[in-house]
Structures are given as structure tokens and as C-alpha cells.
Design an enzyme around this catalytic site. Structure first.
Site, mmCIF file in Angstrom:
data_model
loop_
_atom_site.group_PDB
_atom_site.id
_atom_site.type_symbol
_atom_site.label_atom_id
_atom_site.label_comp_id
_atom_site.label_asym_id
_atom_site.label_seq_id
_atom_site.Cartn_x
_atom_site.Cartn_y
_atom_site.Cartn_z
ATOM 1 C CB THR A 132 -0.897 -0.016 1.256
ATOM 2 O OG1 THR A 132 -1.442 1.287 1.479
ATOM 3 C CG2 THR A 132 -0.117 -0.376 2.523
ATOM 4 C CG ASP A 133 -1.173 5.004 -0.930
ATOM 5 O OD1 ASP A 133 -1.722 4.331 -0.023
ATOM 6 O OD2 ASP A 133 -1.773 5.918 -1.538
ATOM 7 C CD GLU A 134 -3.550 3.353 4.139
ATOM 8 O OE1 GLU A 134 -3.505 3.360 5.380
ATOM 9 O OE2 GLU A 134 -4.577 3.066 3.502
ATOM 10 C CE1 TYR A 158 -3.317 -2.714 5.629
ATOM 11 C CE2 TYR A 158 -3.285 -0.356 5.142
ATOM 12 C CZ TYR A 158 -3.294 -1.671 4.711
ATOM 13 O OH TYR A 158 -3.270 -1.953 3.367
ATOM 14 C CE LYS A 162 0.154 -4.676 3.026
ATOM 15 N NZ LYS A 162 -0.151 -6.033 2.481
#
Ligand code: NAD
Ligand code: TYD
Length: 378
Positions: A132-134, A158, A162
Site C-alpha cells: 500500500t501507499d500508506e 495497519y 504492511k
């Protein structure tokens, strides 16, 4: 030939498998724990010689070792994860267990299996990790979009888990030479998304005339990509990506949450008008902000565009219209996933504190969370 897909009964995995098989791809073995987010019925229309669902945990070394040795896939595509930020705030342990320990165990199993391959089987093998970009943290309004070289600065349980999994994948490439690929994508929307995420939650609440909970001031920005474009990009990276490479994937579609919610309202008013409910915009309710809420994500996907020719096919307007249409046409799917467990999540997340903020007349509309406070805001 076979590919092993993990987490294929979830939102993006389902869309990946359906598209992959429709395009004539190899048989898929789908290893999924079938958590609340996994739905075996998504793929029940596929024939057994094209798709095999195996219920197991990516962290179960014995089960994964057995599956790899028995099915001998030419690639593993890892979608399996706990994926919802709000749940990671309420209960981070499951996120550490699956996203960190689970990915580690999966990598160990895959490393063992890859070590048994010879010649072209070994050199052609790929492990693609979907991320993810997060992991890059939060951007200020003027900051340039995330590139593959942006430093990791995850802010939620989260995104931290990741990020940890991405680092493990990187280390397995660097240390053991495992032929890995990693993708970091922006927010997805589209068919089969579990209605705890922003877009489907707003569609379902709007259809039923329930409040549309907007966290904080609703001016947080996300980049939105239709899931069909994401899974197309993943297939491109799998077939032609540079071994060991990382690719950012985005939609060139930055929107504030309020813009997204109002766009859903307008589509529902047009496609499912309801006199009793009236204009859906009236249902918008500003509620307490998410703790540590990232302010803005934006993705520079120049690398995958130039190396692999990726370009999104949906713009946000056409993608959202198609998505609202899908939820309207698939009410039985919606009913099958909004079970007792789903309702207790909604009560837990939107009960007490958030409801109280809404009742207080939207004073939660002020910016909250980590905006400017977290130290990772660029
Ligand atoms: P999802 O929550 O809809 O699906 C996750 C799937 O993984 C479910 O089928 C679940 O049963 C399965 N799973 C969970 N734990 C497991 C375990 N221990 N072993 C085996 N299976 C397990 O998630 P999604 O939205 O489809 O996301 C898929 C992947 O894409 C995730 O890795 C996520 O981080 C990443 N991603 C998601 C988005 C997005 O907007 N949804 C954007 C970028 C990246
Ligand atoms: P979400 O779909 O949970 O994705 P992510 O947190 O991974 O970006 O949320 C998207 C944005 O919408 C995020 O800024 C939080 C916000 N949001 C709301 O304002 N209300 C809601 O009920 C939900 C679920 C999300």
C-alpha cells in the site's frame, strides 16, 4: 502451470482472480484463511480445473509447505492481509500476526520451495507482494506525490505492519536472492469491496437512509484507483516487472473524503432516488476523527507507466458510477456479507464516541488526529 494466490477471497484478490482467468491465465490455487473479509462465494462460479480454494493461514508453515510442494506454482501473489485501518486501531494484534508474522512464515515457505526448483523453473519463479501507499506516511497539501524512493514513515498499526512486511520481502531478495516484486498502491474501490471501507459503506448507508459518517473535517485526501486497474497493473508487474523491483500504482485521482462522499450521494440520488430519504447529502454526519488520521496520500506512478506502459483506464467519475451500479445490481452479495459480525463492527466503530461527536452538531468537523502533529507529516 499454476499460480498461488493468497487472500484471493478478499476484495482485490477476487478481482485479480476473475480478471486473470478471464484473460486466459494459468490455473489459480487460492490460499485464504476466510476471515470476515474473505468470501468463498465470490469465486463459486469458477470451474474446479481453473480455481481451487484452500482454506489455510499464510502463517501455517506445514499447510503452505505442503501446498507448494504439491501444486508447484510458478509464482506466488500475496494479497493476504488484515487491511482495515480502523480495525487496526481497535485491535492491532491480528495485524502483527498476519501482516508481519504471517508474511515472514510465507516467505520462509516460499524460500524453501524455490530452493528445490532448478533451471528455468527457478529463474522464472516470482513472489509478488501486494502493498500500500500508506507505508510512506502522510503528505502536506503541497508536497510531491510518493515515489518508490520516498522514505517509509507508517503512522497506523495497519501501515506499520504492511511496512514491516515490505521490509521482510526486500530482505529476502537482498539476502537470499528470492525473485521478489513489490507493489504499493493507492486506495482502491470497485466490486466486492467489504462495506467497512469508505466507498461501499457510503453506498450502503446512503441507500438505506442512514447517516454517512465523515471523520474529522472530511478534507483528508486519498488517491483513488478502480480495482480493475489495480489488478491489471499487478498482472503486468508479475509478467514483466524487474526482479527485485518495487512499483508504485496510482490513479491520478486525488479527492478529499467529502468530495468522495458527495459524489456517492449524487449518484445514488440519480440511480436510486427515494422520496422518503430525499437528497442523500442531508445524511452527511461529521463524526469524531480517526486517531492519527493521515492527512494526504498521493502516488507518483511514473515508473510503472514508463517501464511497463501502465495507465489507468477508469477516471474517478466513470469508475464510481460503475461501482455504485454494481452494488445496486448485487444486493444478495451485500446481504450475504452484512451479517451479525458486520453489524457488531459497525456498532463498535460508529457507536459511542463517534456518534456523540455527530450529535454534538458536527463540532468534530475541526481537524483532529495527526495533522501536523505526528512528526511524519511532510
Ligand atoms: P481484504 O481485507 O478485502 O481481503 C484480505 C483477504 O485476506 C481476505 O480474503 C482474508 O480472508 C484473507 N486473509 C486474512 N488473513 C489471512 C491469513 N492469515 N492467511 C490467509 N488469508 C488471510 O483486503 P483487500 O482490500 O483485498 O487488500 C488485499 C491486499 O492489498 C492487502 O495486502 C492490502 O494491504 C493491499 N492493498 C489494499 C488496498 C485497498 O484499497 N483495499 C490498497 C493498496 C493495497
Ligand atoms: P478507508 O476506506 O478506511 O481507507 P484508508 O483508511 O485505508 O485510506 O478510508 C478512506 C478515507 O475515508 C480515510 O481518510 C478515512 C475516511 N473514512 C471516513 O471519513 N468515514 C468512514 O466511515 C470510513 C470508513 C472512512
Amino acid at each position: 502451470m499454476t499460480v498461488l494466490v493468497t487472500g484471493g477471497a478478499g476484495f482485490i484478490g477476487t478481482n485479480f482472480i476473475l480478471r486473470w482467468l478471464a484473460a486466459g491465465g494459468d490455473k489459480v490455487v487460492n490460499l485464504d484463511k476466510l476471515t470476515y473479509a474473505g468470501n468463498r462465494h465470490n469465486l463459486s462460479g469458477l470451474s474446479a480445473d481453473r480455481h481451487e480454494l484452500v482454506q489455510a493461514d499464510i502463517g501455517d508453515r506445514e499447510a503452505v509447505d505442503r501446498l507448494l510442494a504439491g501444486r508447484r506454482p510458478r509464482a506466488v501473489v500475496n494479497f493476504a492481509a488484515e487491511s482495515h485501518v480502523d480495525r487496526s486501531i481497535h485491535g492491532p494484534a491480528d495485524f502483527v500476526e498476519t501482516n508481519v508474522v504471517g508474511t515472514f512464515n510465507l516467505l520462509e515457505s516460499v524460500r524453501g520451495y524455490w530452493g528445490t526448483l532448478r533451471g528455468e523453473e527457478a529463474s522464472g519463479f516470482r513472489f509478488l507482494h501486494v502493498s500500500t501507499d500508506e507505508v510512506y506516511g502522510s503528505l502536506t497539501p503541497e508536497a510531491p506525490a510518493f515515489t518508490e524512493d520516498s522514505p517509509y514513515a507508517p503512522n497506523s498499526p495497519y501501515s506499520a505492519t504492511k511496512a514491516a512486511s515490505d521490509h521482510l520481502v526486500r530482505a529476502y531478495r537482498h539476502t537470499y536472492g528470492l525473485p521478489t516484486l513489490t507493489t504499493n498502491c493507492s486506495n482502491n474501490y470497485g466490486p466486492y469491496q467489504f462495506p467497512e471501507k469508505l466507498v461501499p459503506l457510503m453506498i450502503l448507508n446512503g441507500l438505506e437512509g442512514r447517516p454517512l459518517p465523515v471523520y474529522g473535517d472530511g478534507r483528508q485526501v486519498r488517491d483513488w484507483l478502480h480495482v480493475h486497474d489495480h489488478v491489471r497493473a499487478i498482472a503486468l508487474v508479475l509478467e514483466r516487472g524487474r526482479v527485485g523491483g518495487t512499483y508504485n500504482i496510482g490513479g491520478r485521482s486525488e479527492k478529499s473524503n467529502l468530495e468522495v462522499v458527495l459524489a456517492v450521494c449524487r449518484l445514488l440520488d440519480e440511480l436510486a432516488p427515494d422520496e422518503k430519504i430525499g437528497p442523500r447529502e442531508r445524511l452527511v454526519a461529521f463524526v469524531a476523527d480517526r486517531p492519527g488520521h493521515d492527512r494526504r496520500y498521493a502516488v507518483d506512478f511514473g515508473l510503472i507507466a514508463s517501464e511497463l506502459g501502465f495507465e489507468p483506464s477508469f477516471d474517478f467519475v466513470s469508475g464510481l458510477r460503475a461501482t455504485v451500479g454494481w452494488y445496486l445490481a448485487n444486493r444478495p452479495w451485500v446481504e450475504s456479507v452484512t451479517s451479525g459480525g458486520y453489524r457488531s463492527w459497525i456498532d463498535q466503530n460508529y457507536g459511542e464516541s463517534r456518534g456523540a461527536a455527530a450529535r454534538a452538531g458536527g463540532d468534530a468537523g475541526r481537524p483532529g488526529g495527526a495533522d501536523g502533529e505526528g512528526g511524519n507529516v511532510r
